[in-house]
Design a protein around this motif. Structure first.
Motif, PDB file in Angstrom:
ATOM      1  N   ASP A 177      23.415  53.327 -13.392  1.00  0.00           N
ATOM      2  CA  ASP A 177      23.710  53.222 -14.907  1.00  0.00           C
ATOM      3  C   ASP A 177      24.276  51.894 -15.118  1.00  0.00           C
ATOM      4  N   THR A 192      27.089  45.223 -15.179  1.00  0.00           N
ATOM      5  CA  THR A 192      25.911  45.366 -16.168  1.00  0.00           C
ATOM      6  C   THR A 192      26.217  45.851 -17.397  1.00  0.00           C
ATOM      7  N   GLY A 193      25.752  45.261 -18.535  1.00  0.00           N
ATOM      8  CA  GLY A 193      26.162  45.572 -19.879  1.00  0.00           C
ATOM      9  C   GLY A 193      25.326  46.881 -20.555  1.00  0.00           C
ATOM     10  N   PRO A 194      25.463  46.888 -21.991  1.00  0.00           N
ATOM     11  CA  PRO A 194      24.692  48.064 -22.687  1.00  0.00           C
ATOM     12  C   PRO A 194      23.027  48.053 -22.278  1.00  0.00           C
ATOM     13  N   ARG A 195      22.730  49.311 -22.592  1.00  0.00           N
ATOM     14  CA  ARG A 195      21.151  49.523 -22.468  1.00  0.00           C
ATOM     15  C   ARG A 195      20.410  48.679 -23.745  1.00  0.00           C
ATOM     16  N   GLN A 196      19.177  48.521 -23.483  1.00  0.00           N
ATOM     17  CA  GLN A 196      18.428  48.141 -24.597  1.00  0.00           C
ATOM     18  C   GLN A 196      17.436  49.172 -24.970  1.00  0.00           C
ATOM     19  N   PRO A 198      13.639  50.922 -25.663  1.00  0.00           N
ATOM     20  CA  PRO A 198      12.429  50.793 -25.361  1.00  0.00           C
ATOM     21  C   PRO A 198      11.602  49.797 -26.317  1.00  0.00           C
ATOM     22  N   LEU A 242      12.526  46.340 -24.881  1.00  0.00           N
ATOM     23  CA  LEU A 242      11.785  46.321 -23.590  1.00  0.00           C
ATOM     24  C   LEU A 242      10.476  45.843 -23.792  1.00  0.00           C
TER      25      LEU A 242
END
Ligand code: ATP
Ligand code: MG
Lengths: 240, 195
Positions: free
Chosen positions: A212, A226-230, A232, A235
């Motif tokens: 994660d 690592t930072g926040p998710r992107q 879909p 992406l």
């Protein structure tokens, strides 16, 4: 109780004294929550194995505190620490650390038997854990009758057997080919998704991608994570 | 996006039969989850060029009055040649990164380690997100989609490895007085190249 399974607060570990002093870890703080897998990357000698040994109570910090499920490890006596390591922490060593005169199944069953599970039940759990890493057929072999990658997978089965709350893995795919590595990551990830917390030391960016978050060590210092998710959509817009 | 990638990608879709323009766009989107953001105008322009070059030809209209194209013998040959020829001039979408780090290494007063670390964090974030996407959506897509996502993952991997290399190279150059290494094992002082 803390929501974090593992917490490092201002942790330093200095080996040696005077001229020989090595700051293996320098004021490192981070948390790992239940259901979270954190990867640790960094050059050789940057302190990754040291960090893992401290997390597993195999070594003690020079300063700062390490807690597992809200309990500071410094406050535990030897027996309590041993119990914690056996029952709640699964540890995959960089060099496997299997007991050479026990079979694969006995190696995996050992922590369960020590935890007071009956021999039969322990054996059943061990065989199931071996099956998860694709080695059910080799349950009766001794470590010296197995390839390096097979020994590594037995070490992984041993770390995952039972209800471990914290899984600490030091280069668990170091001896595995890419296909077997992904199979092992699936098993590890499934355990995390079922509520365990994990720390995965790896040199492989592609395997760290299963975590994660990734934290980077350089000369014992935590340099970034690592930072926040992107989404879909974000992406796939960059699929070219 | 690279024009020739679209041109060949569309021509390849003709391998299993004649098609009309909108159908091509839909098929292309399905294989790439729309990730290539192809618009229908681009499809028609590309079709015109393929027809002009004799690689496809109009074979009349379907029941809805849409013009249907089919691949020609010459088109099949060109497609076969394309599949077996290695790609020599690919688009280099990350070349800005290569230039940025090369310049950071020679410009005075730039903390290269900080530049590397900022990029590594971002690249690792993308790695995590694409890995997630692949894990969760692997069942709902075809193999073409999967391979395109894998391509991104492997590209990121090489980028992250290259960042490690940049950092190690710059640090080594900055510390000429380190303990001597036996000559046979001295890390080679290679210049960063290949971009
Ligand atoms: N018992 C020890 N005594 C003295 N120094 C030690 C000891 N254990 C580790 N070190 C030093 O601490 C630093 C960190 O070592 P560590 O094993 O944590 O690195 P690592 O990141 O796991 O490296 P690798 O990727 O090579 O496994 C190194 O400089 C190492 O030499
Ligand atoms: Mg190590």
């Amino acid at each position: 109780m803390s929501a974090f399974v593992l917490r490092f607060a201002g942790v330093s570990r200095i080996y040696g004294v005077g001229e020989q002093e090595v700051h293996a870890l320098d004021d490192v703080s981070f948390d790992v929550a239940a259901g979270e897998l954190v990867a640790v990357m960094g050059p050789s000698g940057s302190g990754k194995s040291t960090l893992l040994a401290l997390a597993g109570g195999l070594d003690a910090p020079t300063s700062g505190t390490v807690s597992v499920e809200g309990v500071g490890l410094a406050g535990l006596d030897a027996a309590a620490l041993a119990r914690l390591r056996r029952d709640r922490v699964g540890y995959v060593f960089q060099d496997y650390n299997l007991v050479t005169d026990l079979t694969a199944a006995e190696n995996v069953a050992l922590p369960r038997e020590l935890a007071g599970v009956g021999a039969r039940a322990a054996r059943r759990e061990a065989v199931a854990a071996l099956a998860e890493v694709g080695l059910a057929d080799l349950a009766g072999r001794f470590p010296d009758q197995l390839s390096g990658g097979q020994q590594q997978r037995i070490a992984i089965a041993r770390a995952l057997v039972g209800q471990r709350r914290l899984v600490l893995a030091d280069e668990p795919t170091g001896a595995l080919d890419s296909h077997t590595s992904l199979a092992v990551l699936e098993v590890l990830r499934a355990r995390i998704d079922a509520g365990a917390a994990g720390v995965l030391v790896t040199h492989e960016p592609r395997y760290a991608g299963w975590a994660d978050r990734t934290i980077f060590l350089r000369d014992g210092k935590l340099v970034d994570a690592t930072g926040p998710r992107q989404t879909p959509e974000q992406l796939l817009g960059r699929m070219v | 996006m690279q024009k020739s990638a679209v041109r060949w990608g569309l021509l390849a879709l003709f391998a299993d039969g004649p098609k009309y323009g909108y159908q091509l766009k839909n098929e292309f989107d399905a294989h790439t989850s729309g990730g290539w953001a192809l618009n229908v105008g681009q499809v028609y322009t590309t079709l015109d060029r393929l027809a002009r070059d004799g690689l496809v030809e109009s074979v009349g209209s379907n029941a809805d009055g849409r013009e249907v194209f089919a691949i020609t013998g010459q088109g099949r040959q060109a497609l076969a040649d394309w599949f077996v020829s290695p790609v020599t001039e690919t688009e280099r979408p990350r070349s800005e990164l290569a230039i940025k780090l090369a310049m950071a290494a020679i410009a005075p007063g730039v903390d290269v380690a900080a530049v590397v670390q900022a990029q590594r964090t971002e690249s690792m974030r993308q790695m995590r997100d694409y890995t997630d996407l692949r894990r969760h959506e692997v069942q709902s897509h075809d193999v073409a989609w999967l391979l395109l996502v894998d391509h991104l993952i492997f590209t990121l991997e090489s980028e992250i490895r290259w960042l490690d290399h940049v950092e190690a190279t710059v640090l080594r150059r900055a510390q000429p007085h380190r303990a001597p290494t036996p000559a046979a094992f001295r890390p080679d002082d290679v210049e960063v190249g290949g971009w």
